[in-house]
Design a protein around this motif. Sequence first.
Motif, mmCIF file in Angstrom:
data_model
loop_
_atom_site.group_PDB
_atom_site.id
_atom_site.type_symbol
_atom_site.label_atom_id
_atom_site.label_comp_id
_atom_site.label_asym_id
_atom_site.label_seq_id
_atom_site.Cartn_x
_atom_site.Cartn_y
_atom_site.Cartn_z
ATOM 1 N N UNK A 188 0.819 -1.217 0.000
ATOM 2 C CA UNK A 188 0.000 0.000 0.000
ATOM 3 C C UNK A 188 0.852 1.265 0.000
ATOM 4 N N UNK A 189 2.162 1.089 -0.227
ATOM 5 C CA UNK A 189 3.046 2.237 -0.354
ATOM 6 C C UNK A 189 3.575 2.792 0.954
ATOM 7 N N UNK A 190 3.319 2.107 2.055
ATOM 8 C CA UNK A 190 3.765 2.588 3.356
ATOM 9 C C UNK A 190 5.021 1.844 3.806
ATOM 10 N N UNK A 191 5.772 2.490 4.679
ATOM 11 C CA UNK A 191 6.960 1.841 5.218
ATOM 12 C C UNK A 191 6.564 0.804 6.261
ATOM 13 N N UNK A 192 7.444 -0.145 6.482
ATOM 14 C CA UNK A 192 7.190 -1.252 7.392
ATOM 15 C C UNK A 192 8.078 -1.120 8.630
ATOM 16 N N UNK A 193 7.858 -1.949 9.664
ATOM 17 C CA UNK A 193 8.749 -1.917 10.831
ATOM 18 C C UNK A 193 10.209 -2.151 10.449
ATOM 19 N N UNK A 194 10.435 -2.957 9.409
ATOM 20 C CA UNK A 194 11.798 -3.210 8.954
ATOM 21 C C UNK A 194 12.420 -1.959 8.334
ATOM 22 N N UNK A 196 12.429 1.088 9.429
ATOM 23 C CA UNK A 196 13.153 1.863 10.443
ATOM 24 C C UNK A 196 14.532 1.281 10.707
ATOM 25 N N UNK A 197 14.616 -0.051 10.717
ATOM 26 C CA UNK A 197 15.904 -0.708 10.945
ATOM 27 C C UNK A 197 16.855 -0.429 9.784
ATOM 28 N N UNK A 198 16.320 -0.483 8.574
ATOM 29 C CA UNK A 198 17.145 -0.215 7.395
ATOM 30 C C UNK A 198 17.636 1.229 7.415
ATOM 31 N N UNK A 199 16.753 2.157 7.764
ATOM 32 C CA UNK A 199 17.149 3.565 7.833
ATOM 33 C C UNK A 199 18.260 3.773 8.862
ATOM 34 N N UNK A 200 18.170 3.064 9.974
ATOM 35 C CA UNK A 200 19.177 3.195 11.023
ATOM 36 C C UNK A 200 20.542 2.710 10.536
ATOM 37 N N UNK A 201 20.553 1.542 9.896
ATOM 38 C CA UNK A 201 21.810 0.997 9.373
ATOM 39 C C UNK A 201 22.353 1.894 8.263
#
Length: 226
Positions: free
Chosen positions: A120-126, A128-133
């Motif tokens: 649906x075009x939204x970000x997932x809980x994963x 946030x982890x990817x953004x952090x790394x």
Amino acid sequence: MAQTLQLAATFTLLPTNHPNKHSSSPIMCFPKIRAEISLQEHPFPPNAMRRKLDSSWIGGFSLGIDLGLSRTGLAISKGFSVRPLKVLELRGQKLEMSLIEIAQQQEVDEFIVGLPISSDGKETPQSNKVRSVAGRIAIRAAERGWRVYLQDEHGTSTDAMNRMINMGLSKTARKQSHDAYAAMMVLERYFSEHGKGTEMVLPKQLDLQEKLRKGPSSDSDDLDFF
């Protein structure tokens, strides 16, 4: 810490003169919209965008990254052909340092990191982890004048599996190489879209931003990469 900078195409309306029966002055009509990319809009444009604007521009390789919970797939390209590189089973600082070492060996000057996006075009809980790394990688990369971008990776895992099946890879080979092929799909999408829609992960430190502006070239301190 790092922040993201959205990169998107700018749109310019192209006017045409259309005579008005009741006036001697022409009416400016806008029958169509053309997408144009301007480097002035993007202080740190990705390689795919630069090559779209200037075919003579060389630049370095792009490293596609598919970050997983325990495995990270890598792919590499300059835009002509994309190939899977390897799969790393590392996490944390060991993963980050390994990526920097591989980039050095492969003459990479930008990282294209797949960002998980739902149907649906939204970000997932994963996400946030990817953004952090990606933020931590961006700080290490900026020290060398290299850039990090986030690229929507929705559907690339399925695309990777279909690609391997069509290539006739065995089930064992598909299991071993899936992450690298997923990274390849991320990189193919990035180049097919000429880098439009990517997000740059920009370190907040001004000294690192200056290194990004100078770029990876060390030939001259007065030569701007962009």
